[in-house]
Enzyme design. Sequence first.
Site, PDB file in Angstrom:
ATOM      1  N   ARG A 163       0.818  -1.228   0.000  1.00 10.13           N
ATOM      2  CA  ARG A 163       0.000   0.000   0.000  1.00 10.13           C
ATOM      3  C   ARG A 163       0.852   1.278   0.000  1.00 10.13           C
ATOM      4  O   ARG A 163       0.503   2.276   0.635  1.00 10.13           O
ATOM      5  CB  ARG A 163      -0.938   0.039   1.210  1.00 10.13           C
ATOM      6  CG  ARG A 163      -2.036  -0.994   1.202  1.00 10.13           C
ATOM      7  CD  ARG A 163      -2.977  -0.788   0.032  1.00 10.13           C
ATOM      8  NE  ARG A 163      -4.181  -1.570   0.172  1.00 10.13           N
ATOM      9  CZ  ARG A 163      -4.269  -2.851  -0.151  1.00 10.13           C
ATOM     10  NH1 ARG A 163      -3.240  -3.493  -0.676  1.00 10.13           N
ATOM     11  NH2 ARG A 163      -5.414  -3.503   0.024  1.00 10.13           N
ATOM     12  N   SER A 233     -10.712  -0.362   3.113  1.00 10.24           N
ATOM     13  CA  SER A 233     -10.000  -0.575   4.383  1.00 10.24           C
ATOM     14  C   SER A 233      -9.548   0.772   4.931  1.00 10.24           C
ATOM     15  O   SER A 233      -8.905   1.544   4.218  1.00 10.24           O
ATOM     16  CB  SER A 233      -8.759  -1.431   4.168  1.00 10.24           C
ATOM     17  OG  SER A 233      -9.114  -2.692   3.680  1.00 10.24           O
ATOM     18  N   GLU A 330      -5.140   4.282   6.423  1.00 10.56           N
ATOM     19  CA  GLU A 330      -4.750   4.060   5.022  1.00 10.56           C
ATOM     20  C   GLU A 330      -5.045   5.247   4.090  1.00 10.56           C
ATOM     21  O   GLU A 330      -4.169   5.656   3.329  1.00 10.56           O
ATOM     22  CB  GLU A 330      -5.421   2.792   4.487  1.00 10.56           C
ATOM     23  CG  GLU A 330      -4.896   2.449   3.097  1.00 10.56           C
ATOM     24  CD  GLU A 330      -5.574   1.239   2.469  1.00 10.56           C
ATOM     25  OE1 GLU A 330      -5.273   0.134   2.896  1.00 10.56           O
ATOM     26  OE2 GLU A 330      -6.374   1.422   1.555  1.00 10.56           O
TER      27      GLU A 330
HETATM   28  N1  EPU Z   1     -11.541 -10.676   9.544  1.00 11.20           N
HETATM   29  C1  EPU Z   1     -12.308 -10.826  10.676  1.00 11.20           C
HETATM   30  N2  EPU Z   1     -13.191  -9.825  10.983  1.00 11.20           N
HETATM   31  C2  EPU Z   1     -13.326  -8.719  10.221  1.00 11.20           C
HETATM   32  C3  EPU Z   1     -12.531  -8.570   9.087  1.00 11.20           C
HETATM   33  C4  EPU Z   1     -11.638  -9.567   8.763  1.00 11.20           C
HETATM   34  O1  EPU Z   1     -12.199 -11.814  11.389  1.00 11.20           O
HETATM   35  O2  EPU Z   1     -14.144  -7.872  10.579  1.00 11.20           O
HETATM   36  C5  EPU Z   1     -10.610 -11.772   9.176  1.00 11.20           C
HETATM   37  C6  EPU Z   1     -11.175 -12.541   7.965  1.00 11.20           C
HETATM   38  O3  EPU Z   1     -12.037 -13.571   8.361  1.00 11.20           O
HETATM   39  C7  EPU Z   1      -9.904 -13.077   7.326  1.00 11.20           C
HETATM   40  C8  EPU Z   1      -8.879 -11.988   7.611  1.00 11.20           C
HETATM   41  O4  EPU Z   1      -9.387 -11.234   8.721  1.00 11.20           O
HETATM   42  O5  EPU Z   1      -9.471 -14.243   7.947  1.00 11.20           O
HETATM   43  C9  EPU Z   1      -8.631 -11.073   6.427  1.00 11.20           C
HETATM   44  O6  EPU Z   1      -9.834 -10.462   6.019  1.00 11.20           O
HETATM   45  P1  EPU Z   1     -10.112 -10.071   4.485  1.00 11.20           P
HETATM   46  O7  EPU Z   1      -9.882 -11.230   3.586  1.00 11.20           O
HETATM   47  O8  EPU Z   1     -11.449  -9.413   4.428  1.00 11.20           O
HETATM   48  O9  EPU Z   1      -8.953  -9.058   4.150  1.00 11.20           O
HETATM   49  P2  EPU Z   1      -8.300  -7.828   4.932  1.00 11.20           P
HETATM   50  O10 EPU Z   1      -6.922  -8.191   5.300  1.00 11.20           O
HETATM   51  O11 EPU Z   1      -9.187  -7.341   6.019  1.00 11.20           O
HETATM   52  C10 EPU Z   1      -7.231  -6.842   2.787  1.00 11.20           C
HETATM   53  C11 EPU Z   1      -7.162  -5.535   2.098  1.00 11.20           C
HETATM   54  C12 EPU Z   1      -8.440  -5.273   1.308  1.00 11.20           C
HETATM   55  C13 EPU Z   1      -8.640  -6.404   0.317  1.00 11.20           C
HETATM   56  C14 EPU Z   1      -8.697  -7.719   1.076  1.00 11.20           C
HETATM   57  C15 EPU Z   1      -8.793  -8.921   0.174  1.00 11.20           C
HETATM   58  C16 EPU Z   1      -5.728  -4.113   3.442  1.00 11.20           C
HETATM   59  C17 EPU Z   1      -5.653  -2.975   4.397  1.00 11.20           C
HETATM   60  N3  EPU Z   1      -6.954  -4.475   3.060  1.00 11.20           N
HETATM   61  O12 EPU Z   1      -8.264  -6.746   3.774  1.00 11.20           O
HETATM   62  O13 EPU Z   1      -8.263  -4.076   0.586  1.00 11.20           O
HETATM   63  O14 EPU Z   1      -9.825  -6.234  -0.438  1.00 11.20           O
HETATM   64  O15 EPU Z   1      -7.475  -7.870   1.854  1.00 11.20           O
HETATM   65  O16 EPU Z   1      -7.578  -9.100  -0.465  1.00 11.20           O
HETATM   66  O17 EPU Z   1      -4.694  -4.639   3.039  1.00 11.20           O
HETATM   67  C18 EPU Z   1      -8.592  -1.714   0.661  1.00 11.20           C
HETATM   68  O18 EPU Z   1      -7.374  -1.593   0.676  1.00 11.20           O
HETATM   69  O19 EPU Z   1      -9.367  -0.721   0.667  1.00 11.20           O
HETATM   70  C19 EPU Z   1      -9.176  -3.050   0.685  1.00 11.20           C
HETATM   71  C20 EPU Z   1     -10.496  -3.248   0.797  1.00 11.20           C
END
Ligand code: EPU
Length: 334
Positions: A163, A233, A330
Site C-alpha cells: 500500500r 480498508s 490508510e
Molecule cells: N476478519 C475478521 N473480521 C473482520 C474482518 C476480517 O475476522 O471484521 C478476518 C477474515 O475472516 C480473514 C482476515 O481477517 O481471515 C482477512 O480479512 P479479508 O480477507 O477481508 O482481508 P483484509 O486483510 O481485512 C485486505 C485488504 C483489502 C482487500 C482484502 C482482500 C488491506 C488494508 N486491506 O483486507 O483491501 O480487499 O485484503 O484481499 O490490506 C482496501 O485496501 O481498501 C481493501 C479493501
Amino acid sequence: MLKTITNYDISTLNSLKLSSTAKYYTILDDYAQLENIQQELINHKKFFVLGGGSNIIVPEVYDGLIIHNQLKGIEIIDDGEYYLVTAKAGEIWDDFIAYCGNNGAYGLENLSLIPGTVGASPVQNIGAYGVEVKDFITQIEVYDLNDTQIKYLTNLECNFSYRNSILKSLPNFLVLSVTFRLPKISPMNCNYGDIKSKLEIIMNPSAQDLRNCIIETRNSKLPSPEVIGNAGSFFHNPIIDTTFANALKEQYPNLPCYPMLQAQYTKVSAGWLIDNLGLKGFRQGNFGTYDKQALVIVNHGNGTQSELLDFASFIVNQVKQTYNIELNIEPIIL
Ligand code: EPU
C-alpha cells in the site's frame, strides 16, 4: 485552458461522502492544459490532485486548489505473449479491467471493483485477493509540477511496497498515464482463501469467472460507496516483528497472520483485531465500522473529517491498549 471554480462542493467527489468544499477546483482533461497548471498554482496555498476520491479524507473546507484529473484514453500494443496497455490517469479502474479482459489482456481480475481511477492505482499500490497492481506496471508517465517536464518512472523507480509507492512522497508528480504489461494467457491467481474454494466448483474457470468471483466476494463483504460512504480498508494491516506476532498468536490462536518476504516481519489482520474487540458494526454518531468487515469505516450520515478522525482515534486506542499494536490510517488525510 484551465477553468477554476471557487467554493466548489466536493462532498460527492469523495467516496466517504464527507461534507466538504474546495476553495478552488479545476478539471484537467487535456494535456494542453498542463502548461497552465504551474501558473495557476502560484495563486494557491496548496493543491491536491483528485482521482476517484476513493482513498481520501477531506476537510470541511479545503483551502487550496483541487485538480480533478479526468484525462481519458486507452492504448493497447501487441507485444508477443503480452499486451502493453497504457491508460490515462482519469480512466475508471474497474472499467479499465473490463476493457483489458474484453481485449484478451489478463492479470488484473483480482483487483476488480476496487473504486477509483487508473492514476490512483500505483500511488498506494492497490491490492486485493493475492495480487498487487505493482505486479503488472511497467511505466508511469508523470508531469513534474516543479520543473514542468513530463517524466517516466520505471516499476523499480516507483519503490512499491504494501500500500505504498514513491508517489506518496512526491506530490509534485501528477500521474498522467500508467502502462501495464498484461499476459495474453490469464495467470489465474486464485490462491486467496475464499476465492480458491469458490472457484474450485467451476471446471476450468476462465479469467471472466475469476473476475465474477472477485466481484461477488467484494459485494458480499465490502460496502459500495454508491450505497454508503466509505474508503475501503480504513487502516493498514499492521506489519509487526515475527517474534511479537508469534507471541500474539499464542494468546489469540485465531489471529490471521501473513508471512512477509523478510521473515523477521509478519502482517496481521487489522480487521480481525478490531472485530475481536467486539467492535464490528460498532457506531458512534455518524461513523461506524461496517457490520461485515470491521476494517471499513462507514459514514452513516453527513459526517465530517474531524468526527471521522475522532472515531478512528477511538479504534486506534482500543487496539493499542489491548494488543500494543499501532494502527495506521490508510486513506490520505487532506
Ligand atoms: N476478519 C475478521 N473480521 C473482520 C474482518 C476480517 O475476522 O471484521 C478476518 C477474515 O475472516 C480473514 C482476515 O481477517 O481471515 C482477512 O480479512 P479479508 O480477507 O477481508 O482481508 P483484509 O486483510 O481485512 C485486505 C485488504 C483489502 C482487500 C482484502 C482482500 C488491506 C488494508 N486491506 O483486507 O483491501 O480487499 O485484503 O484481499 O490490506 C482496501 O485496501 O481498501 C481493501 C479493501
